[in-house]
Design an enzyme around this catalytic site. Structure first.
Site, PDB file in Angstrom:
ATOM      1  N   SER A  74      -3.184  -4.461  14.757  1.00 40.65           N
ATOM      2  CA  SER A  74      -3.824  -3.460  15.596  1.00 40.65           C
ATOM      3  C   SER A  74      -4.739  -2.611  14.731  1.00 40.65           C
ATOM      4  O   SER A  74      -4.394  -2.254  13.606  1.00 40.65           O
ATOM      5  CB  SER A  74      -2.784  -2.564  16.282  1.00 40.65           C
ATOM      6  OG  SER A  74      -3.428  -1.559  17.048  1.00 40.65           O
ATOM      7  N   THR A 130      -7.552  -1.807   8.461  1.00 39.94           N
ATOM      8  CA  THR A 130      -8.732  -2.150   9.254  1.00 39.94           C
ATOM      9  C   THR A 130      -9.893  -2.553   8.345  1.00 39.94           C
ATOM     10  O   THR A 130      -9.788  -2.507   7.126  1.00 39.94           O
ATOM     11  CB  THR A 130      -9.159  -0.965  10.133  1.00 39.94           C
ATOM     12  OG1 THR A 130      -9.515   0.149   9.298  1.00 39.94           O
ATOM     13  CG2 THR A 130      -8.043  -0.552  11.073  1.00 39.94           C
ATOM     14  N   HIS A 146     -13.622  11.328  12.086  1.00 40.23           N
ATOM     15  CA  HIS A 146     -12.580  11.210  11.064  1.00 40.23           C
ATOM     16  C   HIS A 146     -12.914  12.084   9.861  1.00 40.23           C
ATOM     17  O   HIS A 146     -14.035  12.595   9.745  1.00 40.23           O
ATOM     18  CB  HIS A 146     -12.425   9.752  10.600  1.00 40.23           C
ATOM     19  CG  HIS A 146     -11.711   8.879  11.583  1.00 40.23           C
ATOM     20  ND1 HIS A 146     -12.361   8.213  12.594  1.00 40.23           N
ATOM     21  CD2 HIS A 146     -10.398   8.573  11.719  1.00 40.23           C
ATOM     22  CE1 HIS A 146     -11.479   7.523  13.304  1.00 40.23           C
ATOM     23  NE2 HIS A 146     -10.282   7.722  12.795  1.00 40.23           N
ATOM     24  N   THR A 183     -10.656   1.676  15.310  1.00 38.58           N
ATOM     25  CA  THR A 183     -10.237   2.092  16.647  1.00 38.58           C
ATOM     26  C   THR A 183     -11.422   2.132  17.603  1.00 38.58           C
ATOM     27  O   THR A 183     -11.313   1.731  18.763  1.00 38.58           O
ATOM     28  CB  THR A 183      -9.564   3.469  16.588  1.00 38.58           C
ATOM     29  OG1 THR A 183      -8.473   3.410  15.681  1.00 38.58           O
ATOM     30  CG2 THR A 183      -9.053   3.885  17.960  1.00 38.58           C
ATOM     31  N   LYS A 210     -13.026   8.803   4.846  1.00 37.22           N
ATOM     32  CA  LYS A 210     -12.868   7.486   5.479  1.00 37.22           C
ATOM     33  C   LYS A 210     -14.040   6.585   5.115  1.00 37.22           C
ATOM     34  O   LYS A 210     -15.201   7.001   5.157  1.00 37.22           O
ATOM     35  CB  LYS A 210     -12.778   7.641   7.001  1.00 37.22           C
ATOM     36  CG  LYS A 210     -12.486   6.333   7.716  1.00 37.22           C
ATOM     37  CD  LYS A 210     -12.137   6.567   9.175  1.00 37.22           C
ATOM     38  CE  LYS A 210     -11.868   5.265   9.917  1.00 37.22           C
ATOM     39  NZ  LYS A 210     -10.748   4.505   9.329  1.00 37.22           N
ATOM     40  N   GLY A 265       0.818  -1.205   0.000  1.00 34.80           N
ATOM     41  CA  GLY A 265       0.000   0.000   0.000  1.00 34.80           C
ATOM     42  C   GLY A 265       0.854   1.258   0.000  1.00 34.80           C
ATOM     43  O   GLY A 265       0.468   2.293   0.538  1.00 34.80           O
TER      44      GLY A 265
END
Length: 246
Positions: A108, A86, A140, A151, A144, A7
């Site tokens: 994470s 994510t 955000h 999170t 997004k 990426g």
């Protein structure tokens, strides 16, 4: 440490590239992978099958739909991987768990050390007020894609680990009162906000609001590079930010 960045052409890929080229923690960015191609200062390939460079670790800031080829490459090469992407489906999460049986995997939903600390503060607060109402609010930028953010879900999981019976409510609408064990999760999308997360714990007599706000995306790049170094001497396994901050 020699890093392959998956990426590399994305927003966070560029941040990792910048910090690595600045010599952050003496890491070296060797090459990148980006399905759309990218104008990068190191060799960039559209597929893992084209990679010939010798690397020590893979950092992933791509898209969750690429989880399978990412893990297949890392398992084949016996490379540790830091997954900072994510939005994984249950099937993709299962692939990550399976890969961790063969290689070191750091996963994470947020690469900020500050967020890891926020999780711990949230758990301690909820334990201190076991009957409190709990709400999570995340904000955000307007580009997004996933909502709630990874999170916000990580914070919810942290709270759920210390209080049984919670029920996630994504947003709120209609004519219905709040239930005692609801944990409201709210997503705001506006402007160019990098990331703001609040955990609100309230009783009839007081409210505690825990907040983390990101000021520069570089903090996530630095966290990912730090995680890569953390994996350097680790055996196969599933590692999180909590493991790194212990």
């Amino acid at each position: 440490m020699k890093i392959l960045l998956n990426g590399i052409g994305g927003r966070m890929g560029k941040e990792v590239t910048r910090r690595a080229l600045d010599g952050y923690k003496e890491t070296t960015l060797v090459c990148g992978v980006d399905g759309f191609g990218a104008d990068a200062p190191v060799p960039c390939y559209k597929s893992f099958t084209e990679v010939t460079e010798d690397v020590d670790c893979v950092i992933d800031f791509s898209h969750h739909s690429l989880t399978a080829p990412l893990l297949a490459f890392c398992k084949q090469k016996k490379l540790p991987v830091v997954i900072a992407t994510t939005g994984q489906t249950e099937e993709e999460q299962a692939l990550i768990a399976e890969a961790a049986k063969e290689i070191p995997v750091f996963f994470s939903k947020n690469m900020s050390v500050g967020i890891a600390l926020l999780c711990e503060l949230a758990k301690n607060t909820v334990k201190a007020f076991p009957d409190a109402d709990i709400e999570i609010v995340e904000t955000h930028h307007n580009r997004k894609l996933d909502a709630p953010s990874g999170t916000a879900l990580m914070l919810a999981e942290a709270v759920e680990s210390v209080r049984e019976g919670l029920r996630r409510v994504l947003g709120r609408s209609g004519m219905q009162k709040r239930e005692k064990n609801d944990i409201g999760i709210h997503a705001i999308r506006m402007g160019n906000v990098i990331g703001r997360h609040e955990v609100i714990v309230g009783t009839d007599t007081q409210t505690i609001t825990l907040t983390h706000e990101a000021h520069d995306r570089a903090l996530f790049a630095e966290g990912a590079i730090t995680a890569a170094l953390f994996l350097a001497d680790k055996p196969a396994g599933y590692y999180t930010m909590q493991d790194m901050v212990k």
